[in-house]
Motif scaffolding. Structure first.
Motif, mmCIF file in Angstrom:
data_model
loop_
_atom_site.group_PDB
_atom_site.id
_atom_site.type_symbol
_atom_site.label_atom_id
_atom_site.label_comp_id
_atom_site.label_asym_id
_atom_site.label_seq_id
_atom_site.Cartn_x
_atom_site.Cartn_y
_atom_site.Cartn_z
ATOM 1 N N THR A 77 56.889 56.039 53.186
ATOM 2 C CA THR A 77 57.989 55.230 53.712
ATOM 3 C C THR A 77 57.768 53.744 53.457
ATOM 4 O O THR A 77 58.651 53.046 52.939
ATOM 5 N N GLN A 78 56.589 53.246 53.820
ATOM 6 C CA GLN A 78 56.343 51.810 53.693
ATOM 7 C C GLN A 78 56.261 51.385 52.230
ATOM 8 O O GLN A 78 56.725 50.292 51.872
ATOM 9 N N LEU A 79 55.697 52.225 51.372
ATOM 10 C CA LEU A 79 55.630 51.875 49.954
ATOM 11 C C LEU A 79 57.024 51.896 49.330
ATOM 12 O O LEU A 79 57.369 51.017 48.528
ATOM 13 N N SER A 80 57.847 52.877 49.705
ATOM 14 C CA SER A 80 59.229 52.896 49.204
ATOM 15 C C SER A 80 59.972 51.635 49.622
ATOM 16 O O SER A 80 60.679 51.023 48.812
ATOM 17 N N LEU A 81 59.812 51.214 50.880
ATOM 18 C CA LEU A 81 60.489 50.002 51.345
ATOM 19 C C LEU A 81 60.040 48.787 50.530
ATOM 20 O O LEU A 81 60.856 47.935 50.162
ATOM 21 N N TRP A 82 58.745 48.720 50.236
ATOM 22 C CA TRP A 82 58.234 47.601 49.436
ATOM 23 C C TRP A 82 58.833 47.623 48.028
ATOM 24 O O TRP A 82 59.284 46.610 47.518
ATOM 25 N N TRP A 83 58.879 48.807 47.427
ATOM 26 C CA TRP A 83 59.433 48.913 46.075
ATOM 27 C C TRP A 83 60.933 48.640 46.054
ATOM 28 O O TRP A 83 61.453 48.050 45.105
ATOM 29 N N PHE A 84 61.662 49.089 47.081
ATOM 30 C CA PHE A 84 63.097 48.794 47.121
ATOM 31 C C PHE A 84 63.325 47.288 47.003
ATOM 32 O O PHE A 84 64.273 46.836 46.338
ATOM 33 N N GLU A 85 62.454 46.503 47.639
ATOM 34 C CA GLU A 85 62.589 45.040 47.548
ATOM 35 C C GLU A 85 62.309 44.554 46.126
ATOM 36 O O GLU A 85 63.000 43.659 45.623
ATOM 37 N N GLN A 86 61.318 45.144 45.473
ATOM 38 C CA GLN A 86 60.968 44.714 44.110
ATOM 39 C C GLN A 86 62.052 45.096 43.100
ATOM 40 O O GLN A 86 62.135 44.506 42.012
ATOM 41 N N LEU A 87 62.855 46.076 43.443
ATOM 42 C CA LEU A 87 63.867 46.599 42.519
ATOM 43 C C LEU A 87 65.288 46.154 42.886
ATOM 44 O O LEU A 87 66.247 46.580 42.238
ATOM 45 N N ALA A 88 65.415 45.316 43.899
ATOM 46 C CA ALA A 88 66.728 45.014 44.465
ATOM 47 C C ALA A 88 67.691 44.411 43.444
ATOM 48 O O ALA A 88 68.912 44.599 43.544
ATOM 49 N N ASP A 89 67.159 43.692 42.452
ATOM 50 C CA ASP A 89 68.040 43.089 41.458
ATOM 51 C C ASP A 89 68.468 44.078 40.380
ATOM 52 O O ASP A 89 69.385 43.803 39.611
#
Length: 309
Positions: A77-89
């Protein structure tokens, strides 16, 4: 990213084996995740939202193993949330909130309901796993011809899109071609899924490389947003959905050390005495395998994010 306390699977368990969460109704349990719907003021399931809970369950060879891996749900969960931020653009995602019941805090997210594409979207930067077997038999992966002479762990000339079918529970996903994806979802949506999957792999590989990690391959899932565009859903770039290798140990020609559940697969097939073809469930994992697997998941999270779990 929300609180990470209260991690134990506390709370009552219903007859399906899922937790009872006040204000939510249990809808479905997969190999790793449990889905709930928030209840409206009228006591009905919310038609717009879902609570996605990552358990500590681990699966291998289409079996849910009897032994959980502590903290695995938090890592996913926490790693997915971190990656979602890195991929937001690159692509929007389905996250609505991390304000979730205390019993599942840190390993659950509130998400938008989406119509999901009936395709497992996979991209590969290196040849291994099922792709290696397909290449050995045909010289191609998902219909994409590859150069001769590649071995286990070879870096591909360019990342490739190698989708698979979404099989019913207990059955194997099967490799399909891009043409098959077009038949399933149409040419425009198939192209968007392909391009986004490869873009996510490339972005993930760039970021992981800065941290001494190779991203060999990854699987992502997309849903369709209200405007018809694709939305990244489920999890992203986790040790369950991706193969992460220590860059300093990469050596083509044999299986690579990894930060994912390959360690569990290897124990099952080489040391446990269990045969995949037997039809029997896999044996429980010994404490040493549980501890080593947990350590790999946590190390992947901490090396990638630069933070302590």
């Amino acid at each position: 990213m929300g609180e990470t306390g209260g991690m134990g699977e506390t709370g009552a368990i219903d007859k399906t084996g899922a937790m009872e969460l006040p204000g939510y109704v249990h809808l479905y349990s997969g190999k790793v995740r449990d889905l709930y719907a928030p209840l409206t003021a009228a006591g009905r399931p919310d038609p717009e939202l879902l609570l996605l809970v990552a358990s500590d369950r681990i699966s291998a060879y289409d079996h849910i193993l009897a032994t959980p891996i502590p903290d695995k749900g938090r890592v996913l969960t926490q790693l997915s949330l971190w990656w979602f931020e890195q991929l937001a653009d690159l692509v929007p995602n389905h996250i609505v909130s991390t304000d979730v019941p205390t019993a599942v805090a840190g390993r659950a997210v509130l998400v938008r309901r989406l119509e999901m594409l009936p395709v497992e979207c996979v991209a590969r930067a290196y040849l291994t796993g099922g792709g290696l077997g397909e290449y050995a038999a045909t010289g191609a992966v998902s219909g994409i011809a590859l150069p001769p002479g590649l071995v286990d762990g070879s870096r591909l000339p360019e990342p490739i899109f190698t989708p698979s079918s979404k099989a019913p529970a207990g059955q194997h996903d099967e490799p399909i071609t891009f043409t098959d994806v077009v038949d399933l979802v149409g040419a425009e949506r198939a192209a968007a899924a392909r391009d986004l999957t490869v873009a996510i792999l490339k972005r993930g590989d760039e970021i992981a490389a800065e941290r001494g990690i190779l991203l060999a391959d990854t699987k992502v899932e997309f849903g369709v947003g209200a405007d018809g565009s694709l939305v990244l859903a489920d999890e992203v770039l986790t040790p369950d959905s991706s193969r992460f290798w220590p860059a300093d140990l990469w050596e083509p020609g044999h299986p690579q050390p990894s930060f994912d559940k390959q360690y569990v697969r290897d124990w099952l097939t080489t040391e446990s005495g269990w045969a995949k073809q037997s039809g029997d469930p896999p044996p429980p994992l010994p404490e040493s395998v549980v501890a080593a697997t947990r350590a790999r998941y946590v190390e992947a999270y901490e090396r990638l994010t630069g933070t302590t779990l």
